[in-house]
Design an enzyme around this catalytic site. Sequence first.
Site, short mmCIF file in Angstrom:
data_model
loop_
_atom_site.label_atom_id
_atom_site.label_comp_id
_atom_site.label_asym_id
_atom_site.label_seq_id
_atom_site.Cartn_x
_atom_site.Cartn_y
_atom_site.Cartn_z
N TRP A 1 -0.66 -6.10 6.67
CA TRP A 1 -2.09 -5.78 6.74
C TRP A 1 -2.82 -7.13 6.95
O TRP A 1 -2.65 -8.05 6.12
CB TRP A 1 -2.49 -5.14 5.42
CG TRP A 1 -3.92 -4.74 5.27
CD1 TRP A 1 -4.66 -4.00 6.14
CD2 TRP A 1 -4.77 -5.02 4.14
NE1 TRP A 1 -5.92 -3.82 5.62
CE2 TRP A 1 -6.01 -4.43 4.40
CE3 TRP A 1 -4.60 -5.71 2.94
CZ2 TRP A 1 -7.07 -4.51 3.51
CZ3 TRP A 1 -5.64 -5.80 2.06
CH2 TRP A 1 -6.87 -5.20 2.35
N ASP B 1 2.12 -4.75 -3.53
CA ASP B 1 0.84 -4.16 -3.14
C ASP B 1 1.10 -2.68 -2.91
O ASP B 1 1.81 -2.30 -1.97
CB ASP B 1 0.34 -4.84 -1.85
CG ASP B 1 -0.99 -4.28 -1.39
OD1 ASP B 1 -1.52 -3.36 -2.04
OD2 ASP B 1 -1.50 -4.76 -0.36
N LYS C 1 -6.79 5.60 -1.09
CA LYS C 1 -6.13 6.58 -0.22
C LYS C 1 -5.68 7.80 -1.01
O LYS C 1 -5.96 8.93 -0.64
CB LYS C 1 -4.92 5.96 0.47
CG LYS C 1 -5.07 4.52 0.86
CD LYS C 1 -5.84 4.29 2.12
CE LYS C 1 -6.02 2.81 2.36
NZ LYS C 1 -6.60 2.47 3.63
C1 LIG Z 1 -1.29 -2.73 2.46
C2 LIG Z 1 -2.69 -2.58 2.03
N1 LIG Z 1 -3.11 -3.19 0.91
C3 LIG Z 1 -4.37 -3.09 0.47
C4 LIG Z 1 -5.29 -2.35 1.16
C5 LIG Z 1 -6.68 -2.32 0.57
O1 LIG Z 1 -7.27 -1.14 0.51
P1 LIG Z 1 -8.55 -0.88 -0.42
O2 LIG Z 1 -9.14 -2.20 -0.75
O3 LIG Z 1 -9.43 -0.05 0.42
O4 LIG Z 1 -8.02 -0.18 -1.60
C6 LIG Z 1 -4.92 -1.70 2.34
C7 LIG Z 1 -5.91 -0.94 3.11
O5 LIG Z 1 -5.81 -0.64 4.24
C8 LIG Z 1 -3.60 -1.82 2.78
O6 LIG Z 1 -3.17 -1.22 3.88
#
Ligand SMILES: Cc1ncc(COP(=O)(O)O)c(C=O)c1O
Length: 414
Positions: free
Chosen positions: A142, A223, A259
């Site tokens: 990401w 993560d 999500k």
């Molecule tokens: C691998 C990964 N980590 C963290 C996030 C962070 O998402 P959020 O801050 O919206 O919870 C995402 C979002 O696309 C992700 O794909």
Amino acid sequence: MQCFRALRYFSVWSQVPMGPADPILGVAAQFKADPSTTKVNLSIGAYRDNDGKPVVLESVKRAEQIIKEKKLDNEYLPVEGLQSFIDASIKLGYGDAYYAQNGKSIAGCQVLSGTGAVRLGFEFSKKFLPQGTKVYMPNPTWPNHHNIARMAGLEISEYRYFDPKTRGVDFSGLVEDLNKAQNGSVILFHACAHNPTGCDLTTAQWTQLLDLTKKKNFLPFFDMAYQGFTSGDVNKDAEAVRLFTAQGVPIVLGQSFAKNMGLYGQRTGCLSFVCSNQQEKDKVVSQLKLLARPLWSSPPLHGARVADIILNTPELNQLWLQEVKMMANRIQLMRVGLANTLKSLGSPHDWSHISKQIGMFAFTGVGPDHVKELIAKYHIYLLSSGRISIAGLNEGNVKYVAEAFHDVTKNTKL
Ligand SMILES: Cc1ncc(COP(=O)(O)O)c(C=O)c1O
């Protein structure tokens, strides 16, 4: 004098350069501005229903009703967040059995969703790990992982993750790179539903990485932004986390409820550290609070309350688990739908990797020129890497998308 002052104020920021658009959010903005009635957004990692609409889960609606009926106030949360939410998140991530035995030595802090978890975790690592400790990230990952590590002042290295030839994990490359990494490095792992490749490690591969982690004294940073989205089962998706913790490895875990509860904009998440005892845990929490205070001071209230109620109310928890399964199943159906339709259209290419990959995304294998054509000719928006969010597909658009992919790739190599 007045004229001079006006001039001076006018030019204060004139030297500020225009920043580049975020690679993911920029495509989403392009989609929004497109007036086409047949446009399809496959860029953003957010769940959509079969009509292409954003979803508020029934479990979330019921939790919100409970909050409304309780007539709660809007006071600040403590710096570390809502404790019952933190405890429930930790239980969800590490599992009931591990929590019952070791919960007292897990340091947890409510954070601003998955992004906040990685940011606070990296800030903490920068402050308390030996100077020069590197963070190893999968290539690709990401893209925001890189921004966050840079902002936290951590040195970044990469390990191989994806093999474009097999469209699967390059496990021997991964092991070779991590074998060369300095002992004690932070290793960032996607716990499940790897973004952007849609390729996860097998149990046997995780077990091999666990041995390597122990040998090299790595600090695994999991993560976990998609717990439940891979298999539809939140426990199965936490397998890697639980494999490592069962062996006493002190991991760091970032959890997002964006999500799996659809709480995207509520910024609901948890960061936790496995410590060796309660005293160490208390010290870690005290330092997390010192880091969080100047960042956001107090985390957002509403999403934490919703998640807390869902995780701690048995009927709502059951309903939520069913809804997670439903979302994961719909995504899987769309994967198979896209791959099969491409095959039935007579595509000369093998698209079976789309149905084999998992989680929210597919790394389709189409190149930047195909992507440009898909956007210009068909108003289908995806990342230049060829990553699509399968959640943007539905029964109404999957054929259109398959036909477009077939058209732009039929006379080219992939
Ligand atoms: C691998 C990964 N980590 C963290 C996030 C962070 O998402 P959020 O801050 O919206 O919870 C995402 C979002 O696309 C992700 O794909």
